[in-house]
Design an enzyme around this catalytic site. Structure first.
Site, PDB file in Angstrom:
ATOM      1  CG  ASP A  90      -4.436   8.839   6.413  1.00  0.00           C
ATOM      2  OD1 ASP A  90      -3.762   9.447   7.246  1.00  0.00           O
ATOM      3  OD2 ASP A  90      -5.409   9.356   5.824  1.00  0.00           O
ATOM      4  CD  GLU A 106      -2.852   1.392   0.519  1.00  0.00           C
ATOM      5  OE1 GLU A 106      -2.520   1.534  -0.667  1.00  0.00           O
ATOM      6  OE2 GLU A 106      -4.024   1.512   0.919  1.00  0.00           O
ATOM      7  CG  ASP A 107      -1.051   4.724  -1.399  1.00  0.00           C
ATOM      8  OD1 ASP A 107      -1.625   4.197  -0.424  1.00  0.00           O
ATOM      9  OD2 ASP A 107      -1.673   5.368  -2.264  1.00  0.00           O
ATOM     10  CG  PHE A 130      -3.399  15.447   0.854  1.00  0.00           C
ATOM     11  CD1 PHE A 130      -4.130  14.328   1.226  1.00  0.00           C
ATOM     12  CD2 PHE A 130      -3.303  15.761  -0.499  1.00  0.00           C
ATOM     13  CE1 PHE A 130      -4.759  13.528   0.281  1.00  0.00           C
ATOM     14  CE2 PHE A 130      -3.930  14.965  -1.455  1.00  0.00           C
ATOM     15  CZ  PHE A 130      -4.653  13.855  -1.066  1.00  0.00           C
ATOM     16  NE  ARG A 179      -4.121   7.826  -9.374  1.00  0.00           N
ATOM     17  CZ  ARG A 179      -4.556   7.493  -8.173  1.00  0.00           C
ATOM     18  NH1 ARG A 179      -3.698   7.177  -7.228  1.00  0.00           N
ATOM     19  NH2 ARG A 179      -5.838   7.484  -7.887  1.00  0.00           N
TER      20      ARG A 179
HETATM   21  P1  5GP Z   1      -6.983   5.127   5.127  1.00  0.00           P
HETATM   22  O1  5GP Z   1      -8.135   4.251   4.825  1.00  0.00           O
HETATM   23  O2  5GP Z   1      -5.823   4.452   5.819  1.00  0.00           O
HETATM   24  O3  5GP Z   1      -7.381   6.382   5.823  1.00  0.00           O
HETATM   25  O4  5GP Z   1      -6.512   5.680   3.736  1.00  0.00           O
HETATM   26  C1  5GP Z   1      -5.480   5.137   3.070  1.00  0.00           C
HETATM   27  C2  5GP Z   1      -5.486   5.662   1.671  1.00  0.00           C
HETATM   28  O5  5GP Z   1      -5.793   7.038   1.635  1.00  0.00           O
HETATM   29  C3  5GP Z   1      -4.118   5.540   1.084  1.00  0.00           C
HETATM   30  O6  5GP Z   1      -3.946   4.320   0.481  1.00  0.00           O
HETATM   31  C4  5GP Z   1      -4.118   6.677   0.104  1.00  0.00           C
HETATM   32  O7  5GP Z   1      -4.683   6.235  -1.100  1.00  0.00           O
HETATM   33  C5  5GP Z   1      -5.007   7.711   0.719  1.00  0.00           C
HETATM   34  N1  5GP Z   1      -4.197   8.723   1.405  1.00  0.00           N
HETATM   35  C6  5GP Z   1      -3.926   8.840   2.717  1.00  0.00           C
HETATM   36  N2  5GP Z   1      -3.114   9.876   2.968  1.00  0.00           N
HETATM   37  C7  5GP Z   1      -2.859  10.435   1.766  1.00  0.00           C
HETATM   38  C8  5GP Z   1      -2.052  11.535   1.341  1.00  0.00           C
HETATM   39  O8  5GP Z   1      -1.387  12.242   2.103  1.00  0.00           O
HETATM   40  N3  5GP Z   1      -2.053  11.801   0.010  1.00  0.00           N
HETATM   41  C9  5GP Z   1      -2.766  11.064  -0.890  1.00  0.00           C
HETATM   42  N4  5GP Z   1      -2.677  11.419  -2.160  1.00  0.00           N
HETATM   43  N5  5GP Z   1      -3.512  10.020  -0.542  1.00  0.00           N
HETATM   44  C10 5GP Z   1      -3.556   9.696   0.781  1.00  0.00           C
HETATM   45 MG    MG Z   2      -4.333   3.857  -1.621  1.00  0.00          MG
END
Ligand code: 5GP
Ligand code: MG
Length: 178
Positions: free
Chosen positions: A102, A98-99, A151, A164
């Site tokens: 969060d 995963e990227d 962000f 991207r």
């Molecule tokens: P979660 O469900 O853990 O809150 O969200 C995870 C996903 O939210 C990540 O896989 C990513 O796609 C997106 N995300 C979370 N933080 C960021 C950020 O700082 N920038 C971007 N572009 N996407 C984020």
């Molecule tokens: Mg993601």
């Protein structure tokens, strides 16, 4: 630097070093094993491609997609699988790539989902980790860098499907999303 960015957080070279470090640990831990690497689309596509090429363990590549951010920068908590894996993962070691970890909403859902197929193990690898924002009790087994509550975009990460393709990771100017 792209005009919509406030600053670059990680250069191409720095990202390469982070990915190499993560790959080294995975290579050590899974030595002699077979791995199913699962890319969480679309954000982790660059990381996944770079990481996979640094792995010396035999692996199969697969893809999964879950609904996440739209135009908002907040995760809704409403996760659903929009594209499923095709590999049979029963009896296999699975590593979810995963990227960003969060709030943890997306990854805990995906991890739970993939854990329902009798895999030998299901672990998580995230390039970035924002532990301060966590809402679900989940940790990455492998994480590249811990970052503050910013962000970020680039290297697969988008805002409204843009940025991207940037080869580096940067912080968006607040006026772009406010
Ligand atoms: P979660 O469900 O853990 O809150 O969200 C995870 C996903 O939210 C990540 O896989 C990513 O796609 C997106 N995300 C979370 N933080 C960021 C950020 O700082 N920038 C971007 N572009 N996407 C984020
Ligand atoms: Mg993601």
């Amino acid at each position: 630097m792209h005009k919509d960015l406030e600053k670059i957080l990680y250069t191409e070279k720095e990202i390469e070093e982070i990915v190499s470090r993560v790959a080294e640990r995975i290579n050590k831990d899974y030595e002699g094993q077979h791995l199913v690497l699962v890319c969480v689309l679309k954000g982790s596509v660059m990381f996944f491609a770079d990481l996979a090429r640094k792995l010396t363990v035999d692996c199969r590549l697969d893809f999964i997609a879950a609904s996440s951010y739209g135009k908002s920068t907040q995760s809704s908590g409403n996760v659903k699988i929009t594209k499923d894996i095709t590999a049979d993962i029963s009896g296999k070691h699975v590593l979810i790539v995963e990227d960003i970890l969060d709030t943890g909403n997306t990854l805990s859902y995906i991890k739970e989902y993939l854990s329902g197929f009798s895999a030998l193990s299901v672990k998580l690898c995230a390039l970035f980790d924002k532990p301060d924002r966590r809402k679900k009790p989940i940790t990455a087994d492998y994480s590249g860098e811990t970052i503050d509550d910013l962000f970020i975009v680039g290297y697969g990460l988008d805002y409204d499907e843009q940025y991207r393709n940037l080869p580096y990771v940067g912080v968006l100017k607040p006026e772009i999303y406010q």
